[in-house]
Design a protein around this motif. Structure first.
Motif, mmCIF file in Angstrom:
data_model
loop_
_atom_site.group_PDB
_atom_site.id
_atom_site.type_symbol
_atom_site.label_atom_id
_atom_site.label_comp_id
_atom_site.label_asym_id
_atom_site.label_seq_id
_atom_site.Cartn_x
_atom_site.Cartn_y
_atom_site.Cartn_z
ATOM 1 N N HIS A 353 0.687 -1.489 -0.218
ATOM 2 C CA HIS A 353 -0.169 0.075 0.578
ATOM 3 C C HIS A 353 1.004 1.352 0.482
ATOM 4 O O HIS A 353 0.280 2.655 0.575
ATOM 5 C CB HIS A 353 -0.382 0.025 1.237
ATOM 6 C CG HIS A 353 -1.526 -1.085 1.080
ATOM 7 N ND1 HIS A 353 -2.589 -1.818 -0.179
ATOM 8 C CD2 HIS A 353 -1.834 -2.405 1.353
ATOM 9 C CE1 HIS A 353 -2.781 -2.687 0.227
ATOM 10 N NE2 HIS A 353 -2.821 -3.063 1.458
ATOM 11 N N ASP A 354 1.933 1.220 -0.379
ATOM 12 C CA ASP A 354 3.547 2.162 -0.539
ATOM 13 C C ASP A 354 3.592 1.779 -1.631
ATOM 14 O O ASP A 354 4.711 0.453 -1.214
ATOM 15 C CB ASP A 354 3.527 2.958 0.610
ATOM 16 C CG ASP A 354 4.951 3.735 0.776
ATOM 17 O OD1 ASP A 354 3.859 5.467 1.096
ATOM 18 O OD2 ASP A 354 5.411 4.034 -0.615
ATOM 19 N N VAL A 368 4.971 -8.786 -0.101
ATOM 20 C CA VAL A 368 4.228 -8.375 -0.162
ATOM 21 C C VAL A 368 2.978 -8.717 0.127
ATOM 22 O O VAL A 368 2.410 -10.182 -0.475
ATOM 23 C CB VAL A 368 4.255 -8.083 -1.726
ATOM 24 C CG1 VAL A 368 2.977 -6.998 -1.698
ATOM 25 C CG2 VAL A 368 5.482 -7.098 -2.352
ATOM 26 N N ARG A 369 2.221 -8.314 1.187
ATOM 27 C CA ARG A 369 1.573 -8.888 1.693
ATOM 28 C C ARG A 369 -0.106 -7.724 1.757
ATOM 29 O O ARG A 369 0.165 -6.921 2.440
ATOM 30 C CB ARG A 369 1.550 -9.036 2.925
ATOM 31 C CG ARG A 369 0.476 -10.003 3.637
ATOM 32 C CD ARG A 369 0.415 -10.468 5.159
ATOM 33 N NE ARG A 369 1.713 -10.811 5.481
ATOM 34 C CZ ARG A 369 2.519 -11.407 6.386
ATOM 35 N NH1 ARG A 369 1.837 -10.739 7.187
ATOM 36 N NH2 ARG A 369 3.233 -11.664 6.855
ATOM 37 N N GLY A 375 -10.561 -2.480 -4.378
ATOM 38 C CA GLY A 375 -11.048 -3.104 -4.910
ATOM 39 C C GLY A 375 -9.967 -3.169 -6.587
ATOM 40 O O GLY A 375 -10.694 -3.106 -7.888
ATOM 41 N N GLU A 376 -8.768 -2.632 -6.027
ATOM 42 C CA GLU A 376 -8.082 -2.921 -7.880
ATOM 43 C C GLU A 376 -7.422 -3.677 -7.646
ATOM 44 O O GLU A 376 -7.492 -4.495 -6.704
ATOM 45 C CB GLU A 376 -7.431 -1.562 -7.600
ATOM 46 C CG GLU A 376 -7.791 -0.053 -7.219
ATOM 47 C CD GLU A 376 -6.559 1.186 -6.621
ATOM 48 O OE1 GLU A 376 -6.457 1.741 -7.433
ATOM 49 O OE2 GLU A 376 -7.167 0.865 -5.350
ATOM 50 N N PRO A 377 -6.768 -4.210 -8.464
ATOM 51 C CA PRO A 377 -5.818 -4.792 -8.526
ATOM 52 C C PRO A 377 -5.048 -5.327 -7.651
ATOM 53 O O PRO A 377 -4.236 -4.476 -7.304
ATOM 54 C CB PRO A 377 -5.332 -5.492 -10.086
ATOM 55 C CG PRO A 377 -6.065 -4.686 -10.715
ATOM 56 C CD PRO A 377 -6.480 -3.067 -9.757
ATOM 57 N N ASP A 378 -4.299 -6.577 -7.242
ATOM 58 C CA ASP A 378 -3.299 -6.969 -6.230
ATOM 59 C C ASP A 378 -2.227 -6.650 -6.550
ATOM 60 O O ASP A 378 -0.777 -6.994 -7.499
ATOM 61 C CB ASP A 378 -3.284 -8.787 -6.311
ATOM 62 C CG ASP A 378 -2.380 -9.185 -4.645
ATOM 63 O OD1 ASP A 378 -2.616 -8.619 -4.262
ATOM 64 O OD2 ASP A 378 -1.929 -10.728 -4.239
ATOM 65 N N ALA A 385 1.061 0.209 -5.565
ATOM 66 C CA ALA A 385 0.764 0.283 -4.743
ATOM 67 C C ALA A 385 -0.821 0.237 -5.141
ATOM 68 O O ALA A 385 -1.433 1.481 -5.453
ATOM 69 C CB ALA A 385 1.136 0.826 -3.588
ATOM 70 N N THR A 386 -1.523 -0.256 -4.051
ATOM 71 C CA THR A 386 -2.999 0.498 -3.543
ATOM 72 C C THR A 386 -2.994 1.698 -2.502
ATOM 73 O O THR A 386 -2.877 1.107 -1.382
ATOM 74 C CB THR A 386 -4.280 -0.823 -3.679
ATOM 75 O OG1 THR A 386 -3.088 -1.454 -2.411
ATOM 76 C CG2 THR A 386 -4.036 -1.655 -5.202
#
Length: 825
Positions: A353-354, A368-369, A375-378, A385-386
């Motif tokens: 997420h960063d 990466v966890r 709702g975005e791709p992994d 990053a989301t």
RNA sequence: GCGCGAGUGGCGGAAUUGGCAGACGCGCAGGCUUCAGGUGCCUGUGUCCUUCGAGGACGUGAGGGUUCAAGUCCCUCCUCGCGCACCA
């Protein structure tokens, strides 16, 4: 009567000399009662333009900013205010040293010579300063108070000495404040900046961060963009401090995060490679690798920082930390992508997420966890990053919570376990004030082997710069004053044993952080500023200057003001009620510079067009805050207008005036324009005020040439009004015109023209008649016309009838007396 | 990337409580004055159509919306400028 225009340079020179002399003799621009109450009960206005640095003669930018400040001051004075418009010089600074080295002169010679040149330049520009305020920050009588204020701050713990990695300019041989580093380069000379560890003086401005921020909610007369820039610079963020236990260390490592909800996704930790904590945490078997990396970071971090797509680098520290939410062991790294100076210099890395953490994880092959479902791709698959909020997943008991609920819950639970707490963080850092320069204020501190750091007693101030025995060409890492051994070798003020002075000097932003407080009494000897002057003039009514000072100078003045308020020395907490930022004078779309060869020389412009035309051109070009492209404006046009004004005055002055009120239509026209100009000046729309003044000139020209002719009371009244008005923009022409009208100098002492309200009443107005929103006719109607009557007139008008053509009227909107809209649809 | 601001004639800019778009100036064109003019004065100048009428259409970055009425208010987008930029 048909004399050709008299605007030859010789006449301008005469005019300048004549009027500057009259102004000085009559003390026209001296404020009444700088510090004493003289019983003058006019409202006081303190209008300050940022003081100049004496780099040479005045340039186009000076002409612009002082034209604005002077127009506002002169207008205010004419409107019956007791106006103080001060002047001084910001005369310490690096260019004096560079020039001194280049010319092998004393920096003070270069500085004070330039000040005299600029003072004469201001006189020739006709700026209405109160010269009694004149101060120079490089005078011992001024900078002793820098030292005095420093000692006050020192006593309060606001000034402190600290070891820090500082920005070092290898060319100028000096430390730079963060604000003086532009894109990794020295603000002055453009050299790439290096990191270096030194012991330096700081001002604790960070203690004031929240106050600096809070006040901005109540500063309506500051431009929005400046407020935004300051907010951005202070950089407040809300989040949490989280303690990570570190294996083999008693103390936990605290990190700051704005995203506690992502804590379950923290798969490693990173500390800034150049932070002391990195070296401390490094395991022995990793030390060689780490030190090599640290050295690289030190030398090259700013060069790398400039490249946008640079590879992530770092070294493992050979140590593990424990994630407080799930007890997981995570590896620790050192990297240059984490900043030593922000937060704690260490982060928990959540690669999912960063983006920066993800890039680092990818480079180092770290897991990466994903713990937030947005709702975005992994991210583990896309390497993107989301970063938005979402629903927590794989997060133990918190799974299923939304980001914001999760934030609160996690912080509350960590707090209960003593492992974390809500926290606010600021980007703003303490103000580093030490400079390894000569031409600045010496620190009033002595270092004694027995007593340590000892402040110079107040009664021994000022600590005066040595005038000889110093070498500006200080060797690498040495301040110039280190070479002045006779100067720095002193007895300790406390124990009398041999000691040594601090050989650094203060950032010159210290000088400018409070100068506006001293203007009312620049010779005051009992303190940095005279409380009587403060009481009378401060805070500043209006502060005018360039946007380049949006952050540094303005933030420092605000900080000083707050400190002095807290010391009980000021009755206000913000220094400037109103702030105006003028634009730049540019040439063909580009900033003027020697290298571009597009420099316009102010003296040359003044020689060709005269000071008034240059000033008028500056003000008429557009709103004060807009840039002026000198290639797109016309000083010749300004010369033409001013010559027209002068001719009108001469023609009217040559006629013997008739009595009475004069020609009614002329009088009405004059009063309507004066009324408009008054409002425009009050709302600072100077360019439009000049446009209306041009209209007034044309109106008078027509009146002189036709009805009622030059010998009319209304024409004379108009010509006098015009002279008074333009004294704000074109003071020399105004005096010439005033004299041509047979009036006693100075026009600046005769007030702003009065508006006779009765002259603003009109007997007919033009009513616009629209059909379906399009103008089809115009009617002259009495202003008090009624709705019904106007509707009838409008519908019957030729324009409406032509459009109507048998169609029926759906509706008629009537706004008497200005507009009727007939809707036929 | 984040934040702030701005897009109006050939040019600088007016018009911001929604109510005549283009004030004022520059430039340009024509005329008068002048021995001359890098002077002064006058007239014209958003684009297009026109049967030259006191006529008409279009027009404020693009597209939509609200309204009797939008440069101005709302939404979407584009362009430009400025500031901060690894700020966790």
């Amino acid at each position: 009567m048909d004399e050709p225009a008299q605007d030859a340079p010789d006449d301008q020179a005469d005019s300048i000399d004549r009027w500057t002399k009259v102004w000085a003799e009559r003390r026209v621009f001296e404020a009444d009662g700088l510090v004493e109450d003289t019983g003058d009960d006019r409202p006081r206005r303190y209008i300050v333009t940022m003081f100049p640095y004496p780099s040479g003669d005045l340039h186009m930018g000076h002409a612009e900013v002082y034209s604005i400040g002077d127009a506002l001051s002169r207008f205010s004075r004419l409107r019956g205010h007791n106006v103080l418009q001060p002047i001084g010089w910001d005369s310490f600074g690096l260019p004096a040293e560079n020039a001194a080295l280049r010319m092998d002169r004393d920096p003070r010679e270069w500085t004070y010579d330039n000040i005299e040149v600029q003072a004469e330049g201001f006189r020739r520009l006709g700026v209405s300063f109160d010269w009694r305020t004149r101060l120079h920050t490089s005078d011992p009588d001024y900078y002793r108070w820098n030292q005095w204020l420093f000692l006050k701050m020192y006593e309060q713990g606001v000034a402190y000495r600290g070891e820090a990695t500082v920005n070092w300019c290898p060319k100028d041989n000096t430390v730079l404040a963060n604000e003086q580093v532009i894109q990794g380069r020295c603000e002055r000379c453009g050299t790439l900046v290096e990191g270096r560890s030194l012991t330096q003086w700081f001002f604790r401005i960070t203690d004031y961060a929240q106050r600096l921020l809070d006040h901005m909610d109540h500063m309506p007369h500051w431009p929005d963009d400046i407020l935004a820039m300051q907010r951005n610079w202070i950089g407040r963020s809300e989040g949490a401090s989280v303690d990570f236990e570190v294996e083999g260390r008693d103390e936990p490592l605290t990190v700051y995060t704005t995203r506690p909800d992502t804590l379950f996704g923290a798969t490693f930790m990173v500390v800034a490679a150049d932070a002391p904590i990195a070296a401390e945490l490094c395991a022995d078997e990793q030390r060689a690798e780490f030190e090599a990396y640290q050295a690289r970071t030190w030398a090259a971090s700013d060069i790398d920082r400039l490249s946008t797509e640079r590879a992530m680098t770092g070294v493992p520290l050979g140590r593990h930390a424990v994630n407080p939410v799930n007890g997981e062991r995570i590896p620790m790294y050192a990297s240059d992508y984490v900043l030593a100076g922000y937060g704690t210099g260490a982060i928990m890395a959540v690669p999912a997420h960063d983006q920066r953490d993800l890039d680092f994880a990818r480079a180092m092959g770290l897991p990466v966890r994903t713990v937030i479902d947005t709702g975005e791709p992994d991210p583990a698959e896309t390497w993107v990053a989301t970063t938005g909020d979402g629903t927590m997943i794989s997060s133990g008991d918190y799974t299923g919570m939304g980001s914001s609920d999760g934030n609160e819950a996690i912080v509350a639970d960590l707090d209960a376990r003593g492992l974390g707490r809500a926290a606010v963080n600021y980007r703003l850092r303490d103000w580093l004030v030490s400079r390894q320069r000569y031409w600045g204020t010496p620190f009033p501190i002595v270092y004694c082997e027995a007593c340590g750091e000892v402040p110079v007693p107040y009664e021994d101030l000022p600590v005066v710069l040595p005038t000889e025995g110093y070498d500006l060409r200080a060797s690498e890492g040495m301040a110039p004053l280190d070479s002045a051994e006779d100067w720095w070798r002193v007895d300790c003020p406390r124990c009398g044993q041999p000691a040594r002075r601090d050989t650094d000097t203060m950032d010159t932003f210290v000088d400018s952080a409070w100068y506006f407080l001293r203007y009312p009494n620049p010779d005051y000897v009992d303190g940095p500023f005279d409380p009587r002057g403060i009481e009378r003039w401060l805070p500043v009514t209006e502060y005018i200057g360039g946007k380049e000072h949006a952050i540094l100078h303005l933030m420092y003045t605000r900080f000083f003001t707050m400190f002095l308020h807290d010391e009980g020395m000021l009755h206000f907490e913000e220094p400037f009620d109103r702030l105006t930022n003028q634009g730049q004078v540019i040439m063909e779309g580009a900033a003027m510079s020697k290298s571009l060869g597009n420099l316009v020389d102010l003296q040359d412009q003044i020689a060709r067009f005269g000071p008034d035309a240059v000033r008028v051109t500056m003000l008429f070009a557009g709103p004060p805050e807009d840039d002026i492209d000198w290639a797109h404006v016309s000083p010749a046009g300004s010369v033409k207008w001013l010559a027209r004004v002068r001719r009108v005055a001469e023609d009217v002055g040559a006629a013997s005036p008739a009595g009475g009120d004069g020609h009614l239509e002329t009088r009405k026209g004059v009063h309507r324009l004066v009324h408009e100009i008054t409002e425009l000046m009050e709302t600072r729309r100077l360019n439009v005020a000049i446009a209306r003044s041009m209209e007034l000139t044309s109106l008078l020209r027509k009146a002189v040439d036709g009805d009622p002719g030059p010998a009319d009371a209304a024409v004379l009244e108009g010509a006098e009004a015009l002279a008074r008005i333009i004294s704000c923009f074109a003071p020399f022409t105004a005096e010439d015109a005033w004299a041509a009208l047979g009036r006693e100098a100075s026009v600046a002492e005769h007030g702003w023209p009065e508006v006779d309200e009765a002259m603003l009443v009109v007997e007919s107005v033009t009513c616009v008649v629209q059909v379906d929103g399009k103008v089809r006719d115009r009617l002259d109607v009495p202003p008090e016309i009624g709705e019904d009557e106007l509707r009838e007139l409008a519908v019957a008008s030729a324009g409406v009838q032509r459009q109507l053509d048998g169609k029926s009227i759906k509706r008629v909107v009537v706004r008497p007396p200005n507009l009727v809209n007939v809707v036929i649809g």
